[in-house]
Design a protein around this motif. Structure first.
Motif, mmCIF file in Angstrom:
data_model
loop_
_atom_site.group_PDB
_atom_site.id
_atom_site.type_symbol
_atom_site.label_atom_id
_atom_site.label_comp_id
_atom_site.label_asym_id
_atom_site.label_seq_id
_atom_site.Cartn_x
_atom_site.Cartn_y
_atom_site.Cartn_z
ATOM 1 N N MET A 2 0.853 -1.191 0.000
ATOM 2 C CA MET A 2 0.000 0.000 0.000
ATOM 3 C C MET A 2 0.889 1.242 0.000
ATOM 4 S SD MET A 2 -2.931 1.075 2.752
ATOM 5 C CE MET A 2 -3.576 2.748 2.789
ATOM 6 N N LYS A 3 0.514 2.211 -0.811
ATOM 7 C CA LYS A 3 1.268 3.460 -0.876
ATOM 8 C C LYS A 3 0.855 4.352 0.305
ATOM 9 C CE LYS A 3 1.122 3.198 -5.938
ATOM 10 N NZ LYS A 3 0.235 2.013 -5.985
ATOM 11 N N TRP A 4 1.766 4.564 1.245
ATOM 12 C CA TRP A 4 1.348 5.281 2.443
ATOM 13 C C TRP A 4 2.360 6.310 2.939
ATOM 14 C CZ3 TRP A 4 4.142 5.043 7.017
ATOM 15 C CH2 TRP A 4 5.129 4.057 7.084
ATOM 16 N N LYS A 5 3.617 6.164 2.601
ATOM 17 C CA LYS A 5 4.644 7.047 3.160
ATOM 18 C C LYS A 5 4.475 8.485 2.668
ATOM 19 C CE LYS A 5 8.143 3.589 4.171
ATOM 20 N NZ LYS A 5 9.557 3.166 4.042
ATOM 21 N N GLY A 6 4.652 9.423 3.604
ATOM 22 C CA GLY A 6 4.542 10.833 3.278
ATOM 23 C C GLY A 6 3.127 11.371 3.244
ATOM 24 N N ARG A 7 2.152 10.540 3.637
ATOM 25 C CA ARG A 7 0.753 10.962 3.589
ATOM 26 C C ARG A 7 0.253 11.320 4.985
ATOM 27 N NH1 ARG A 7 -2.197 6.365 1.888
ATOM 28 N NH2 ARG A 7 -3.946 7.817 2.022
ATOM 29 N N GLN A 37 -1.405 11.463 8.549
ATOM 30 C CA GLN A 37 -1.640 10.517 9.626
ATOM 31 C C GLN A 37 -2.743 11.052 10.541
ATOM 32 O OE1 GLN A 37 2.027 9.652 11.676
ATOM 33 N NE2 GLN A 37 3.128 9.135 9.791
ATOM 34 N N SER A 38 -3.518 10.139 11.083
ATOM 35 C CA SER A 38 -4.636 10.523 11.941
ATOM 36 C C SER A 38 -4.152 11.128 13.248
ATOM 37 C CB SER A 38 -5.507 9.305 12.230
ATOM 38 O OG SER A 38 -6.516 9.620 13.177
ATOM 39 N N GLU A 56 7.770 2.791 12.532
ATOM 40 C CA GLU A 56 7.282 2.808 11.156
ATOM 41 C C GLU A 56 5.927 2.103 11.049
ATOM 42 O OE1 GLU A 56 9.526 2.499 7.091
ATOM 43 O OE2 GLU A 56 9.201 0.448 7.825
ATOM 44 N N LEU A 57 5.783 0.991 11.761
ATOM 45 C CA LEU A 57 4.510 0.266 11.746
ATOM 46 C C LEU A 57 3.398 1.126 12.335
ATOM 47 C CD1 LEU A 57 3.352 -2.460 10.923
ATOM 48 C CD2 LEU A 57 3.847 -3.302 13.225
ATOM 49 N N GLY A 58 3.726 1.881 13.385
ATOM 50 C CA GLY A 58 2.742 2.790 13.961
ATOM 51 C C GLY A 58 2.355 3.894 12.997
ATOM 52 N N ASP A 59 3.335 4.425 12.264
ATOM 53 C CA ASP A 59 3.050 5.454 11.269
ATOM 54 C C ASP A 59 2.135 4.916 10.172
ATOM 55 O OD1 ASP A 59 4.580 7.308 12.614
ATOM 56 O OD2 ASP A 59 6.351 7.052 11.348
ATOM 57 N N PHE A 60 2.370 3.662 9.783
ATOM 58 C CA PHE A 60 1.505 3.033 8.784
ATOM 59 C C PHE A 60 0.073 2.934 9.299
ATOM 60 C CE2 PHE A 60 -0.557 -0.896 7.315
ATOM 61 C CZ PHE A 60 -0.670 -0.616 5.964
ATOM 62 N N ALA A 61 -0.088 2.455 10.541
ATOM 63 C CA ALA A 61 -1.425 2.312 11.117
ATOM 64 C C ALA A 61 -2.137 3.662 11.206
ATOM 65 C CB ALA A 61 -1.331 1.658 12.494
ATOM 66 N N LYS A 62 -1.405 4.704 11.559
ATOM 67 C CA LYS A 62 -1.999 6.042 11.644
ATOM 68 C C LYS A 62 -2.423 6.549 10.278
ATOM 69 C CE LYS A 62 0.837 7.228 15.680
ATOM 70 N NZ LYS A 62 1.983 8.057 16.156
ATOM 71 N N THR A 63 -1.663 6.190 9.242
ATOM 72 C CA THR A 63 -2.021 6.608 7.885
ATOM 73 C C THR A 63 -3.274 5.886 7.413
ATOM 74 O OG1 THR A 63 0.316 7.005 7.371
ATOM 75 C CG2 THR A 63 -1.186 6.824 5.514
ATOM 76 N N VAL A 64 -3.344 4.576 7.674
ATOM 77 C CA VAL A 64 -4.537 3.809 7.309
ATOM 78 C C VAL A 64 -5.761 4.356 8.043
ATOM 79 C CG1 VAL A 64 -5.663 1.549 7.461
ATOM 80 C CG2 VAL A 64 -3.273 1.717 6.734
ATOM 81 N N PHE A 65 -5.585 4.681 9.312
ATOM 82 C CA PHE A 65 -6.707 5.202 10.096
ATOM 83 C C PHE A 65 -7.172 6.546 9.536
ATOM 84 C CE2 PHE A 65 -8.842 6.179 14.257
ATOM 85 C CZ PHE A 65 -9.591 5.014 14.309
ATOM 86 N N ALA A 66 -6.226 7.360 9.089
ATOM 87 C CA ALA A 66 -6.589 8.629 8.447
ATOM 88 C C ALA A 66 -7.393 8.374 7.176
ATOM 89 C CB ALA A 66 -5.333 9.433 8.122
ATOM 90 N N ASP A 67 -7.019 7.335 6.428
ATOM 91 C CA ASP A 67 -7.777 6.983 5.225
ATOM 92 C C ASP A 67 -9.207 6.586 5.574
ATOM 93 O OD1 ASP A 67 -5.702 7.486 3.498
ATOM 94 O OD2 ASP A 67 -5.093 5.403 3.258
ATOM 95 N N THR A 68 -9.385 5.841 6.663
ATOM 96 C CA THR A 68 -10.753 5.469 7.044
ATOM 97 C C THR A 68 -11.563 6.711 7.407
ATOM 98 O OG1 THR A 68 -10.325 5.114 9.433
ATOM 99 C CG2 THR A 68 -9.903 3.258 7.943
#
Length: 285
Positions: free
Chosen positions: A1-6, A8-9, A76-88
């Motif tokens: 999933m493209k998530w870096k630099g986006r 975060q919730s 980094e895993l936490g940053d990913f989860a925060k980005t996914v949560f922002a997407d939701t």
């Protein structure tokens, strides 16, 4: 999933590396495995989850202390989860607006390790990811996904995590829409077998909502992401878990749906992109 630099919730609280001061919450060994099998992907069902958590929480103090610094990989895993949560957040705000559903109340998410205190009681990591309707928060111990891969055979990859987050947010949507409350009321009037079937319908609808989220998030998906989500859905099907853990399946005890059902409803959400097709209760499962 493209998530870096986006984005975060801001609705995520990271408690990893912290522990609860006082009596430890039980959850290891066989008890932990039982709780994991019962509650993985299904913590929203407070009728089943809360009594277990309350028993584990007896005598638990709520003060938390910092134990250690997070590793770079954990950060980094936490940053990913925060980005996914922002997407939701972005997508469910959009879905609510487009379907005249009113204002979307964004949930919170707590990342934890070891144990956590919630408005539904105390929980250990063995509970798996869950949603607590009492405080409208998703609770995630991200080490669960290694367990999902090694114990239950799901593929690796970040989109398995994204799928689980989207599934738990789906339970939040059910709470906002009143679906969860209606199901709990009906379960009180039904037999255990009938109540289990209602629970299956609730879980499959959360899978549909996860697929619906993925549909609206296509521009950020990589090749293989949907396969990772389907592998995770297959791994936590009631039949797959029971077959692996006890060598046979008991359909009347299913509370989350078979592997086939879970994959089917995720793909229905993903292929349709239409929230109006969310009715898992009246269709043949």
């Amino acid at each position: 999933m493209k998530w870096k630099g986006r984005r975060q919730s801001d609705n995520v609280e990271d408690r990893r590396g912290m522990s609860t001061k006082g009596k430890a919450i039980a959850g290891g060994g066989l008890l932990g495995i039982v709780i994991l099998l019962l509650n993985a992907f299904g913590g929203e069902n407070a009728k089943m989850l809360t009594p277990v958590l309350e028993q584990l929480n007896q005598g638990q103090q709520t003060e938390q202390v910092q134990d250690r610094q997070l590793t770079a990989e954990e950060m980094e895993l936490g940053d990913f989860a925060k980005t996914v949560f922002a997407d939701t957040e972005d997508i469910w705000n959009k879905i609510y607006t487009e379907n005249n559903l009113g204002d979307y109340e964004e949930p919170g998410m707590v990342l934890f390790s070891g144990s956590v205190q919630t408005a539904c009681g105390g929980a250990s990591s063995a509970s798996g990811p869950f949603y607590c309707p009492a405080d409208k928060k998703v609770y995630m111990d991200l080490t669960f996904f290694e367990e999902l891969r090694t114990r239950f055979g799901a593929k690796g990859g970040d989109f398995a995590i994204a799928y689980v987050i989207a599934h738990e947010v789906g339970h939040h949507v059910q709470t906002l829409m009143g679906t969860s409350g209606k199901v709990r009321q009906l379960q009180q009037q039904k037999s255990k077998i009938e109540g289990n079937r209602l629970s299956v319908c609730l879980e499959l609808q959360a899978d549909f909502y996860a697929g619906l989220w993925a549909y609206h998030n296509k521009k950020y998906l990589d090749a293989g992401d949907i396969e990772e989500a389907l592998s995770a859905a297959h791994a936590v099907g009631d039949d797959a878990i029971q077959s692996k853990m006890q060598g046979h399946v008991v359909p009347d005890s299913f509370t989350h749906g078979t592997s086939k059902q879970r994959m089917k409803w995720f793909m229905k959400g993903y292929n349709s992109g239409d929230i109006n097709q969310h009715d898992t209760f009246s269709e043949e499962l």
